[in-house]
Write an enzyme that holds these catalytic residues in place. Structure first.
Site, short mmCIF file in Angstrom:
data_model
loop_
_atom_site.label_atom_id
_atom_site.label_comp_id
_atom_site.label_asym_id
_atom_site.label_seq_id
_atom_site.Cartn_x
_atom_site.Cartn_y
_atom_site.Cartn_z
N CYS A 36 -21.33 46.18 67.79
CA CYS A 36 -21.62 45.33 68.94
C CYS A 36 -22.79 45.87 69.76
O CYS A 36 -23.92 45.86 69.31
CB CYS A 36 -20.36 45.14 69.78
SG CYS A 36 -20.44 43.69 70.85
N HIS B 53 -16.78 43.09 65.90
CA HIS B 53 -15.76 44.08 66.21
C HIS B 53 -14.80 44.28 65.05
O HIS B 53 -13.80 43.56 64.92
CB HIS B 53 -14.95 43.65 67.44
CG HIS B 53 -15.72 43.71 68.72
ND1 HIS B 53 -15.64 44.77 69.58
CD2 HIS B 53 -16.59 42.84 69.28
CE1 HIS B 53 -16.43 44.56 70.62
NE2 HIS B 53 -17.01 43.38 70.46
N GLU C 268 -12.71 46.52 64.81
CA GLU C 268 -11.47 47.11 65.33
C GLU C 268 -10.62 46.10 66.08
O GLU C 268 -9.61 46.47 66.69
CB GLU C 268 -11.82 48.28 66.26
CG GLU C 268 -12.13 47.92 67.70
CD GLU C 268 -13.34 47.03 67.89
OE1 GLU C 268 -13.48 46.44 68.98
OE2 GLU C 268 -14.16 46.89 66.97
#
Length: 375
Positions: free
Chosen positions: A258, A348, A350
């Site tokens: 990001c 992202h 995660e």
């Protein structure tokens, strides 16, 4: 929830969306943006990348699962304000410990409910993300006076927000089980799930403040360096960009996500620009330029790197390429260096609320560190 007390979202172009107070009462300024995620509002609210923004949830009903003490992505809510259409009257989830409204009040987050979020989202898509304000209670005054207040707010372009969310001091998240690798993570607004997913892969993460120097990174004796997500304009991050160049010069394996993708891009000589309304949600498609494989990803960014899908270019650290792109608008979604052990993505991997298509990128980072040891 406050019993139908009037409130309003006011935009800098003069548009006013009336509703009723939700969360804390008062006023708050920020950039109004919309998030298309159907789930994961708790993760959204506690994501440091949303600092300085008033978040509009496009999903019509919010708060159904309440609030718990397990799903936070940081130690607080970071959004400047919150806008929903139909808040749940009562939560229904065995993990909930309180309502969303109660948590917004507890943390002083000014919100507004009952808004025509569909019309608001269409307006932002046409006019672009802009300065806005949420007003309720005694702060709810005349139309012209509220618009004037909104126009005193800070523009997102040129805003150095990462320094407001970075950790004040270094801390360590140990590996789960045997430690295989040790990394230094530059905290630009890191989320809790990032070091957790690294820990599952045997990685010990040393989370360092944004102000860290190369010597402080090297003192960790890292096998790799991680550049986290974060808020604000990447053009303001001269220190992070310079630090990234030093890491690249040392050929330490590097992975960025990001905001970290934009920092790596600027370190390689690529410019950044502000998107009209950004990518925010958990359903954004991304294509791998090399394989054509599509991943559905979670994203939250209002800026992007300049470049074209599949573009190859030379950098002070050797050849590199645009590795991923978004088929919706052609924006750059990832970079990969050919001659230096570094890569990054705009999304992202995660994402705690999902999707999990990109989680294997952490495995790629581990592989890159393994190759670094062999080399």
């Amino acid at each position: 929830m406050t019993a139908q007390a009037p409130a309003a979202l006011v935009l800098e172009d003069g548009r006013v969306f009336p509703g009723w107070a939700y969360g804390a009462t008062g006023s708050s300024l920020g950039e109004v943006v919309f998030c298309t995620g159907m789930t994961g509002y708790q993760e959204t609210l506690t994501d440091p990348s949303y600092f300085g923004q008033i978040v509009v949830q496009t999903a019509p009903q919010i708060g159904n699962t309440g609030w718990n003490d397990e799903d936070d992505e940081s130690n607080r809510i970071w959004v400047s304000g919150y806008v929903v259409r139909d808040p749940a009257r009562r939560p229904s989830n065995w993990r909930a410990t309180r309502t969303l409204d109660e948590e917004l009040v507890r943390q002083g987050i000014v919100g507004v409910a009952g808004i025509d979020t569909r019309g608001l989202t269409r307006h932002i898509r046409e006019r672009g993300a802009m300065r806005a304000g949420v007003f309720s209670g005694s702060a709810l005054t005349g139309h012209e006076s509220m618009v004037a207040v909104v126009r005193t707010g800070q523009e997102m372009t040129g805003s150095d927000y990462a320094t407001s969310v970075t950790t004040a001091s270094a801390y360590v998240v140990p590996a789960a089980g045997e430690r295989r690798f040790r990394i230094a993570a530059l905290d630009l607004g890191i989320k809790t799930n990032t070091p957790r997913m690294l820990a599952e892969r045997g990685v010990e993460t040393h989370v360092l403040p944004l102000t860290s120097t190369l010597d402080e990174i090297l003192a960790v004796e890292p096998d790799g360096v991680f550049l986290s997500n974060g808020p604000g304009d990447p053009a303001t991050q001269e220190h992070a960009v310079a630090l990234t160049r030093e890491v690249l010069g040392r050929r330490i394996p590097l992975f960025g996500i990001c905001f970290g993708n934009q920092i790596l891009g600027r370190a390689l000589g690529i410019g950044t620009y502000k998107l009209r309304y950004g990518h925010r949600g958990i359903n954004v498609p991304v294509i791998d330029s090399a394989t054509g494989r599509v991943a559905i990803t979670a994203q939250n960014h209002g800026f992007a790197l300049e470049g074209e899908p599949g573009q190859r270019f030379e950098t002070p650290f050797g050849a590199a390429a645009v590795s991923h792109y978004c088929p919706n608008d052609g924006t750059v979604e990832g970079l990969r260096c050919t001659d230096t052990p570094a890569f990054s993505v705009q999304y992202h991997p995660e994402a705690a609320a999902g999707p999990h298509d990109a989680a294997t990128l952490f495995d790629e980072f581990v592989e890159l560190m393994e190759k670094g040891r062999i080399g």
